[in-house]
Design a protein around this motif. Sequence first.
Motif, mmCIF file in Angstrom:
data_model
loop_
_atom_site.group_PDB
_atom_site.id
_atom_site.type_symbol
_atom_site.label_atom_id
_atom_site.label_comp_id
_atom_site.label_asym_id
_atom_site.label_seq_id
_atom_site.Cartn_x
_atom_site.Cartn_y
_atom_site.Cartn_z
ATOM 1 N N SER A 104 -45.964 22.702 -21.529
ATOM 2 C CA SER A 104 -44.653 22.105 -21.323
ATOM 3 C C SER A 104 -43.987 22.705 -20.087
ATOM 4 O O SER A 104 -44.116 23.901 -19.814
ATOM 5 N N HIS A 148 -41.053 23.237 -20.016
ATOM 6 C CA HIS A 148 -39.997 24.057 -20.601
ATOM 7 C C HIS A 148 -40.515 25.396 -21.114
ATOM 8 O O HIS A 148 -39.780 26.126 -21.767
ATOM 9 N N THR A 159 -45.338 11.045 -30.768
ATOM 10 C CA THR A 159 -44.108 10.511 -30.182
ATOM 11 C C THR A 159 -42.934 10.716 -31.132
ATOM 12 O O THR A 159 -41.846 11.130 -30.718
ATOM 13 N N VAL A 214 -42.003 14.509 -31.182
ATOM 14 C CA VAL A 214 -41.283 14.941 -29.993
ATOM 15 C C VAL A 214 -39.840 14.428 -30.025
ATOM 16 O O VAL A 214 -38.901 15.157 -29.701
ATOM 17 N N ALA A 215 -39.651 13.195 -30.453
ATOM 18 C CA ALA A 215 -38.292 12.639 -30.559
ATOM 19 C C ALA A 215 -37.464 13.443 -31.560
ATOM 20 O O ALA A 215 -36.305 13.776 -31.301
ATOM 21 N N TYR A 216 -38.055 13.781 -32.688
ATOM 22 C CA TYR A 216 -37.364 14.575 -33.714
ATOM 23 C C TYR A 216 -37.049 15.978 -33.196
ATOM 24 O O TYR A 216 -35.940 16.479 -33.363
ATOM 25 N N ALA A 217 -38.037 16.616 -32.572
ATOM 26 C CA ALA A 217 -37.872 17.999 -32.101
ATOM 27 C C ALA A 217 -36.858 18.097 -30.964
ATOM 28 O O ALA A 217 -36.235 19.145 -30.798
ATOM 29 N N SER A 218 -36.685 17.042 -30.209
ATOM 30 C CA SER A 218 -35.772 17.113 -29.068
ATOM 31 C C SER A 218 -34.318 16.839 -29.450
ATOM 32 O O SER A 218 -33.427 17.001 -28.625
ATOM 33 N N GLN A 219 -34.090 16.459 -30.702
ATOM 34 C CA GLN A 219 -32.721 16.269 -31.167
ATOM 35 C C GLN A 219 -32.065 17.624 -31.361
ATOM 36 O O GLN A 219 -32.677 18.524 -31.915
ATOM 37 N N GLY A 220 -30.867 17.772 -30.909
ATOM 38 C CA GLY A 220 -30.157 19.056 -30.979
ATOM 39 C C GLY A 220 -29.743 19.375 -32.324
ATOM 40 O O GLY A 220 -29.513 20.221 -32.964
#
Length: 69
Positions: free
Chosen positions: A18, A20, A60, A63-69
């Motif tokens: 990543s 990041h 997918t 990643v969408a779930y993990a990127s939510q704050g």
Amino acid sequence: MILKSAAEDGSALRWRKSSHSDSSDPSDCVEVATTSGAVHVRDSKNAAGPRFAVAGPAWTEFVAYASQG
């Protein structure tokens, strides 16, 4: 999910970290390699060790779930 042992050949995969990843300890990260059928995941500190693969749509969603704050 598909678990793969270190004995299985993954040399054809193109692994990437990543953007990041923590630059102070670049080995503290997971790496992924994508193929047409799956996303493969491994520990960058143990590249020859176990890894797993998940279907693209599941990755997918993760990643969408993990990127939510």
